[in-house]
Every structure is written in structure tokens, then in C-alpha cells.
Design an enzyme around this catalytic site. Structure first.
Site, PDB file in Angstrom:
ATOM      1  N   HIS A  47       0.834  -1.209   0.000  1.00 29.33           N
ATOM      2  CA  HIS A  47       0.000   0.000   0.000  1.00 29.33           C
ATOM      3  C   HIS A  47       0.868   1.258   0.000  1.00 29.33           C
ATOM      4  O   HIS A  47       0.561   2.247  -0.670  1.00 29.33           O
ATOM      5  CB  HIS A  47      -0.905   0.022   1.235  1.00 29.33           C
ATOM      6  CG  HIS A  47      -1.901  -1.087   1.296  1.00 29.33           C
ATOM      7  ND1 HIS A  47      -1.805  -2.132   2.181  1.00 29.33           N
ATOM      8  CD2 HIS A  47      -3.020  -1.317   0.572  1.00 29.33           C
ATOM      9  CE1 HIS A  47      -2.824  -2.938   2.019  1.00 29.33           C
ATOM     10  NE2 HIS A  47      -3.585  -2.480   1.040  1.00 29.33           N
ATOM     11  N   LYS A 167      -1.219  -7.026  -7.878  1.00 25.38           N
ATOM     12  CA  LYS A 167      -1.498  -8.310  -7.227  1.00 25.38           C
ATOM     13  C   LYS A 167      -2.961  -8.700  -7.395  1.00 25.38           C
ATOM     14  O   LYS A 167      -3.287  -9.871  -7.587  1.00 25.38           O
ATOM     15  CB  LYS A 167      -1.128  -8.269  -5.741  1.00 25.38           C
ATOM     16  CG  LYS A 167      -1.278  -9.628  -5.047  1.00 25.38           C
ATOM     17  CD  LYS A 167      -0.671  -9.616  -3.667  1.00 25.38           C
ATOM     18  CE  LYS A 167      -1.564  -8.865  -2.692  1.00 25.38           C
ATOM     19  NZ  LYS A 167      -2.814  -9.632  -2.397  1.00 25.38           N
TER      20      LYS A 167
END
Length: 525
Positions: A47, A167
Site C-alpha cells: 500500500h 497483485k
């Protein structure tokens, strides 16, 4: 409204209402670029990479933290999903986020009671074909929930760009399709998978794993890497690539594979053979924890993106690098000149932005290589010499600053980039045009060095009244203007390698870039 004090002593707003967020965004001022990073919290280094890139590419960044009930089925881990809100807020604040948006389900229009008794709620439904494979086959309703909340966030924030991790490849493809089909005015940026030193893809769910399970989970990335090595050796068939990955997975029987699939990364259609690019994706249970991972298998030559301020020597070096590697030099300046020629030939006034926008939407530029040079064509007209006239030169700046022209040319540049094999230079090649370039360079030099290089050229042109101090001031002003302009501002990509050219010859700079390029290729996953 709450606030968080970051590590620089600056208060960062923590907003829980749409009204508060929209007011905060309006206070940022017109013309500001906004980056949105949607998350469900439990922030990790993956993140953080999204947030850092968003900060590097925008004037202000909003991070949303919302555990979306719509994307969890009744048997999944909504209540168990990791939450660490105080840590998340502080991390965002310390990174430089302008606002954190942490709404309740009710604020996002989700009634928990309605969900509990299966009452209908308005949903955004992506194409069925994109939801039937991969995770969609095992998580019914998941992507409808993702699409609904992402659409709400894009509507609430109205960002310039939104950032998602590679991802979650199926989610990324669906969101891109959503934005395209609904004509949403936002750029979707994908960011590479961030991995632990061991190779395990970072995930908020990794904290569920025991030490033994963490070791077992490594077989996911090893299986993908084994298939990638085989692909790089020339193998293109689904059957062989899948067999290689499955053979590696079989070495750790404790890992229960849910699926291993090879699909088109954009459409998610199953592939029998990779022609241009394939997404090899896997989902598996390690103990009770479900993990996903993937790798893009791309059949294209590398792209080298070279950005930097004016006067750093980008054009000359870029041509040298392209020649040394036998790649194509993408002359972006010639593209803007070709559009300028077309506008002038069509007799459209230079201040008629609407008319120019209509014209350039159907413009098609080509670079055709001959044994002696590269010729420039627009709409099948050879304009190689015509675009170098004084008339075109005098007007190209006015055309280049138009958003409609910029949008069309970036789209054409990206189409060329699909096959790779190009070297391009500019202000935002690595941040905007080719954010997935294999090698990104930020070529720069001190103001004094650039002034010293430029002064003899100006004197040779008869501008002998300009001295070094005046030129340095002009260059500083140009740097400021280029870095703060609304369209295509000069910014260094977060993953670009800076090359300072002070006291270096062109040959030395070229060699240094070639070394960076070779290292970048050797380190790719």
C-alpha cells in the site's frame, strides 16, 4: 472531523463524511491533480508503494480506508479482516497524504440490515465474462461489490488518477473496463507487486500465517517464477507453462491450490498460447489463509523512459541509447509538430480548442524507417520536412499545451509501447506515458551546468546580450513552470534512477544509462 499530526508537525484531516471530503477537496483549489488510493486498511509496504507513487504524480492524494461489506460473502472473513486504524492513519499522514477518507458503511449507502436480510441494493455489474473465472468462480458477488464501491469512490473524489496494485489483477482489469465503458474521466494506474525479500507477495492476510506457513507459501512465487523463466526461454503454450508451475506447486502438498490459470491480462479470457501478453494467476490456501499471486508474461521488447528538465541533454542521449540498443527512438516532439502542421493545414484557428479536439481524434501518426532515416507521416502525409519549418516551430507550443492534443498523442504513444522496443524522452514519460517501462531514467543537471551549456548556442545565434546569471534565472523559472503546469508536469517517477550529467560527456552519460538498463533487466521478477 478528526485530525492526525504527521511526523513534520502538520495536521492531516481524517474525514468520515462525503460532504466533508468534497469540501476539503474544493479547498485544494481548481486545477490541482488529485490521486486516489482506495484501500481496506491494514496497510503494508505494498500500500505504501501505491501512496508514494500517487504523491509523486499528483498535487494532492486521498487515501480511502473502507472495509467493503459488499465484496465479502457470508462465509468469508469480513469480521476477521485485519484492522489497525490508528496505525493506518498515522502512516498515511507521515507519507504526506492530504486527506484520509474513512466512511462508515451507512455513509457509503450500504445498510447492514438490508444486507443481513438479503434486501436488494443498487450495484454496478461488470461484464459477466470477466467475473466467471479466476477469483470470480469462487467468490460470488465479490466483483459486483468491488465495482460498486470503486465507482462510488471515483464519483465522490473525482480524482485525476486512481492507483491499484497488480497483485489484484482481476480487480484491476475489471476496474479498467468499468472506467472505459462508463466514460469515467480518471486514469487508472497499476503498480507492481511488492514482495518480501523471500519473494512472498505482500498481503494484509499474511499476518494470519504461522512461521511454517510463511515458508510453505513461498511456493506460490516460486511456481510463477519457474513459468516465467520458461517463458523467457521461448515457451508460449499454456499447457507447458502451466505444467512447469504445477510441478513446482506439487513440491509443497500442504498448499491447497484453488486455481492456476493463464488469461489475457486485459480481457481475462483464457489463453491457449501467449501472442503478446499473458497473466498467469494463482490462488491457494495455506492453512486457513487464502492467498493470491500472479505474474505478467509479456512478449515485448523493453521500454526505456527518460525524463528530466530542459537542457539536461535528453534528446541527444536518448538517440544514442536507442542506437546502442537497436531500439526505436520515439520522437515525441515530432508528433506535436505533426499535429501542429495538420491544424494549420486544416485552417483551424489556434485558439479553437473545440475544433482542434475534433480534428486530432482521427489523426494517425506513423514513423516509417528507411535505410537512411525515419520519416514522419500523419494521415498518410509525409511531413518529415514540413514539420521543421519556422511556421510550425512558431505555433507548436500553443498546440502542445492543449489537453485534447496531449490526450490523443499519449494514447498513440502507448499503442506503440504495447510491442515495446522504444526509447522515449520528455517530462512525464515514466510517470504517465509508460509507467510500466522496464527502465526509467531521470536525467538532470544543475542549473549552472545547463546554463553553461546553453550560453554558447545563444551567442552563436546572435543573442549576445544574454549573460550567464540571466540565463540561470530563466532556467530556474522554466523548471518551476514545467513542474507546476497543469498538463504533463515535470516529475521524477518514484522508481526512476537519477543520472546527474554535470561534468559528464554525452558518451559517459550514454554508458551510464546503458548500465542502469542492464541492471534493471537483470532484477525484474
Amino acid at each position: 472531523m478528526l485530525t492526525v499530526l504527521n511526523n513534520k508537525g502538520v495536521l492531516v484531516r481524517l474525514l468520515e463524511t462525503i460532504a466533508g471530503l468534497r469540501t476539503a477537496l474544493s479547498e485544494m483549489g481548481a486545477g490541482q491533480t488529485i490521486g486516489l488510493v482506495p484501500t481496506m486498511g491494514a496497510l503494508h509496504l505494498g500500500h505504501q508503494s501505491l501512496i508514494k507513487r500517487a504523491i509523486a504524480e499528483n498535487d494532492a492524494v486521498v487515501v480511502s480506508i473502507f472495509v467493503n461489506p459488499l465484496q465479502f460473502s457470508p462465509h468469508e472473513d469480513l469480521d476477521r479482516y485485519p484492522r489497525d486504524v490508528e496505525r493506518d492513519y498515522q502512516l498515511c499522514a507521515n507519507l504526506g497524504v492530504k486527506a484520509i477518507f474513512a466512511p462508515t458503511p451507512q455513509e457509503m449507502g450500504i445498510d447492514p440490515y438490508a444486507l443481513a436480510v438479503n434486501l436488494e441494493t443498487s450495484l454496478v455489474i461488470p461484464p459477466k465474462m470477466m467475473m466467471t473465472g479466476l477469483c470470480g468462480a469462487f467468490r460470488k458477488g465479490h466483483f459486483e461489490g468491488v465495482a460498486t464501491i470503486v465507482t462510488k469512490l471515483l464519483n465522490i473524489v473525482q480524482p485525476t488518477r486512481a492507483y491499484f496494485g497488480q497483485k489484484d489483477a482481476q480487480q484491476l482489469a475489471i476496474i479498467r473496463r468499468l472506467v472505459k465503458d462508463l466514460n469515467l474521466p480518471v486514469e487508472i494506474r497499476s503498480c507492481p507487486i511488492v514482495r518480501e525479500a523471500s519473494g512472498l507477495a505482500l498481503s494484509s492476510r499474511n499476518q494470519y500465517l504461522t512461521p511454517l506457513e510463511q515458508k510453505q507459501a513461498l511456493v506460490l512465487s516460486r511456481s510463477l517464477q519457474a513459468a516465467k523463466v520458461t517463458f523467457q526461454e521461448g515457451e508460449r503454450s499454456r499447457e507447458t507453462l502451466m505444467a512447469i508451475a504445477n510441478a513446482e506447486l506439487a513440491k509443497v502438498p500442504e498448499v491447497s491450490v484453488q486455481y492456476l490459470e493463464l488469461v489475457d491480462p486485459d480481457t481475462l479470457e483464457p489463453l491457449h498460447r501467449i501472442e503478446t501478453a499473458g497473466l498467469l494467476a494463482i490462488a491457494a490456501f495455506v492453512g486457513k489463509t487464502r492467498l493470491i499471486d500472479n505474474v505478467i508474461l509479456r512478449q515485448r521488447q523493453p521500454i526505456i523512459a527518460i525524463d528530466g528538465p530542459a537542457g539536461a541533454g535528453k534528446s541527444t542521449v536518448t538517440r544514442r541509447v536507442a542506437e546502442a540498443l537497436n531500439l526505436t527512438y520515439l520522437d515525441t516532439g515530432a508528433m506535436y509538430r505533426a499535429i501542429t502542421w495538420l491544424v494549420m493545414r486544416s485552417r483551424i484557428p489556434l485558439d479553437d480548442e473545440v475544433g482542434i479536439a475534433e480534428l486530432v481524434e482521427s489523426a494517425h501518426i506513423e514513423f516509417r524507417r528507411t535505410p537512411t532515416q525515419t520519416r514522419v507521416y500523419i494521415n498518410n502525409n509525409d511531413v518529415t520536412e514540413a514539420i521543421r519549418t519556422t511556421e510550425v516551430t512558431a505555433n507548436v507550443s500553443a498546440i502542445a499545451r492543449l489537453a485534447a492534443v496531449r490526450r490523443v498523442l499519449v494514447r498513440q504513444q502507448q499503442l506503440w509501447g504495447e510491442k515495446g522496443g522504444i526509447v522515449a524522452e520528455g517530462r512525464d514519460i515514466g510517470t504517465n506515458v509508460f509507467p510500466d517501462a522496464e527502465c526509467k531514467i531521470y536525467l538532470t543537471a544543475s542549473v549552472s551546468e545547463r546554463a553553461r551549456r546553453r550560453l554558447p548556442d545563444l551567442h552563436a545565434q546572435g543573442q549576445t546580450d544574454i549573460d550567464l546569471a540571466e540565463l540561470e534565472r530563466d532556467i530556474q523559472q522554466r523548471d518551476y513552470s514545467d513542474s507546476t503546469r497543469a498538463i504533463a508536469p515535470l516529475r521524477q517517477a518514484s522508481d526512476a534512477i537519477e543520472v546527474v550529467t554535470d561534468n559528464l560527456t554525452i558518451e559517459e552519460v550514454t554508458q551510464r544509462i546503458l548500465q542502469v538498463y542492464q541492471k534493471a533487466l537483470s532484477q525484474s521478477f
